[in-house]
Design a protein around this motif. Structure first.
Motif, PDB file in Angstrom:
ATOM      1  N   ARG A 149       0.761  -1.244  -0.046  1.00  0.00           N
ATOM      2  CA  ARG A 149      -0.133  -0.145   0.024  1.00  0.00           C
ATOM      3  C   ARG A 149       0.803   1.480   0.019  1.00  0.00           C
ATOM      4  N   GLY A 150       0.566   2.199  -0.712  1.00  0.00           N
ATOM      5  CA  GLY A 150       1.379   3.484  -1.010  1.00  0.00           C
ATOM      6  C   GLY A 150       2.366   3.391  -1.905  1.00  0.00           C
ATOM      7  N   GLY A 151       2.406   2.247  -2.495  1.00  0.00           N
ATOM      8  CA  GLY A 151       3.737   1.861  -3.435  1.00  0.00           C
ATOM      9  C   GLY A 151       4.046   2.545  -4.372  1.00  0.00           C
ATOM     10  N   SER A 152       3.267   3.715  -4.742  1.00  0.00           N
ATOM     11  CA  SER A 152       3.378   4.571  -5.729  1.00  0.00           C
ATOM     12  C   SER A 152       4.294   5.689  -5.301  1.00  0.00           C
ATOM     13  N   ASP A 153       4.095   6.105  -4.050  1.00  0.00           N
ATOM     14  CA  ASP A 153       5.079   6.912  -3.431  1.00  0.00           C
ATOM     15  C   ASP A 153       6.564   6.518  -3.819  1.00  0.00           C
ATOM     16  N   ILE A 154       6.697   5.209  -3.595  1.00  0.00           N
ATOM     17  CA  ILE A 154       8.044   4.566  -3.550  1.00  0.00           C
ATOM     18  C   ILE A 154       8.630   4.462  -5.092  1.00  0.00           C
TER      19      ILE A 154
END
Length: 410
Positions: A149-154
């Motif tokens: 989750r939130g991997g697009s930030d990464i």
């Protein structure tokens, strides 16, 4: 060439109208820059896909789960590319594997090992806007993985770092990082600047505006993050480039309701107890947060907290450990809350911890577990007391603390 990397979250691409607005922003930026856009799945789509998978199987294969969860981003990148092309600009969309985002083989929580930026650079040289699917990558065996989750930030941060940039824009449905959750605390203030360390603690303690791994990656590469709104041109919050100070400053107070607590009671004492317990848990890929050990005569009790998402798996492991170590019983609370007070100088200024305990005591809020580091105090409390505890701590430690405003103006 001046390259800009911008990431847009799920709410930013939730409808055709919003996708078209983003496309117009990107086309305007492209007049003076080379643009890479990283996008998430449309808001709600990943949850819908996960729900469908769970209807088929309560414990779906992690590999197959990544296959279905990676679909949402492909919808976003193709639609945004079409919208940009409709405005007369050149663009091309890539999935994680097409962009050569190489990860390890840890399905559902993969980590990026390397990004081969040759293809991305080649398309930029062709004057294309490059649109990348966030959240996903590929293993050396050509297996699709997702980053959690939130991997697009990464993804956005990793791409910016691979290109040697100094800043990455993370655009979302909020206009910055706040001193607390503004949906709960009415007087929460937007933070202008925050250090990597403070932001990492806030991200890991319940603030959902940035992924903790994204902040770690930015810190390692000395890459500033500009967290801002997708829908306005307002300046948001700059993460990184902040000088640390000796004077204690409370930067934020977070609340996480996604916590569980497990206690293994009456374990016969042995020097290897902790090693045995947490090695077994680590082997299941479970991250532990707070740990408390209590020794009484020849027995010890071990209590720990973890994400509620891992509760069922952790409880199963704990029961196996109980049998292995001949413990008396396993107790648990599937739903607890964690309130964290974050800022530099906390550990070296005992008055802050005393104030935290005083505020919670005055509100008759029992503290179940406590953890203290150089820049964070975390308290485990019951879910029913969590929001009032958050509000009162924010009122006493931030709203009535003028040092925060001085620090903000540096």
């Amino acid at each position: 060439m001046n390259i800009i990397v911008k990431k847009y979250g799920g709410t930013s691409v939730a409808t055709v109208e919003r996708i078209e607005k983003i496309a117009k922003k990107v086309v305007e930026l492209k007049k003076k820059n080379k643009i890479i856009v990283v996008v998430s799945a449309p808001a709600g789509m990943t949850n819908d896909l996960l729900e469908k998978a769970k209807k088929i199987s309560k414990t779906p294969s992690k590999r197959e789960l990544d296959m279905i969860l990676s679909v949402g981003e492909q919808v976003s990148i193709s639609l945004l590319s079409m919208a940009i092309q409709n405005l007369g600009e050149k663009s091309i969309s890539f999935t994680g594997w097409q962009a050569s985002i190489l990860t390890n083989e840890n399905y559902n929580k993969a980590k990026i090992k390397k990004i081969n930026i040759k293809r991305i650079k080649k398309e930029l040289e062709k004057d294309n806007v490059v649109i990348l699917a966030g959240f996903q990558g590929v293993t050396k065996k050509n297996e699709i993985t997702t980053l959690g989750r939130g991997g697009s930030d990464i993804t956005a941060t990793a791409v910016a770092a691979a290109l040697g940039l100094k800043e990455v824009d993370i655009c979302t449905d909020v206009n910055g990082v706040y001193t607390s959750d503004p949906r709960i605390v009415n007087n929460a203030k937007k933070i202008q600047k925050i250090s990597y360390e403070e932001m990492l603690e806030m991200a890991d303690s319940g603030a959902k505006v940035l992924h903790g791994r994204c902040v770690e990656l930015a810190a390692k590469n000395n890459l500033k993050i500009h967290l801002r709104s997708s829908f306005t041109e307002e300046i948001g919050t700059i993460v990184g480039g902040v000088k640390n100070m000796e004077k204690p400053i409370i930067k934020g107070i977070t609340l996480s309701k996604n916590e569980s607590k497990i206690s293994i009671k009456g374990i016969p004492y042995s020097i290897n107890v902790l090693n045995t317990i947490f090695k077994e848990i680590a082997n299941e890929g479970i991250n532990i947060d707070l740990i408390v050990e209590n020794k009484v005569k020849d027995e010890i009790d071990i209590s720990f907290t973890l994400s509620k998402n891992d509760f069922e798996k952790a409880l199963c492991v704990s029961n196996k450990i109980k049998e292995k170590l001949k413990a008396k019983n396993v107790e648990f609370n599937e739903s607890v809350s964690k309130i964290s007070v974050i800022g530099y100088g906390i550990k070296s200024n005992p008055g802050i911890a005393a104030k935290v305990f005083e505020v919670l005591s005055n509100e008759k809020i029992p503290i179940d577990m406590v953890s203290c580091s150089e820049i964070k105090i975390s308290c485990i409390v019951s879910k029913e007391h969590s929001e009032i505890g958050l509000k009162k701590l924010h009122e006493k430690l931030i709203e009535k603390n003028k040092e925060v405003e001085k620090y903000e103006n540096l």
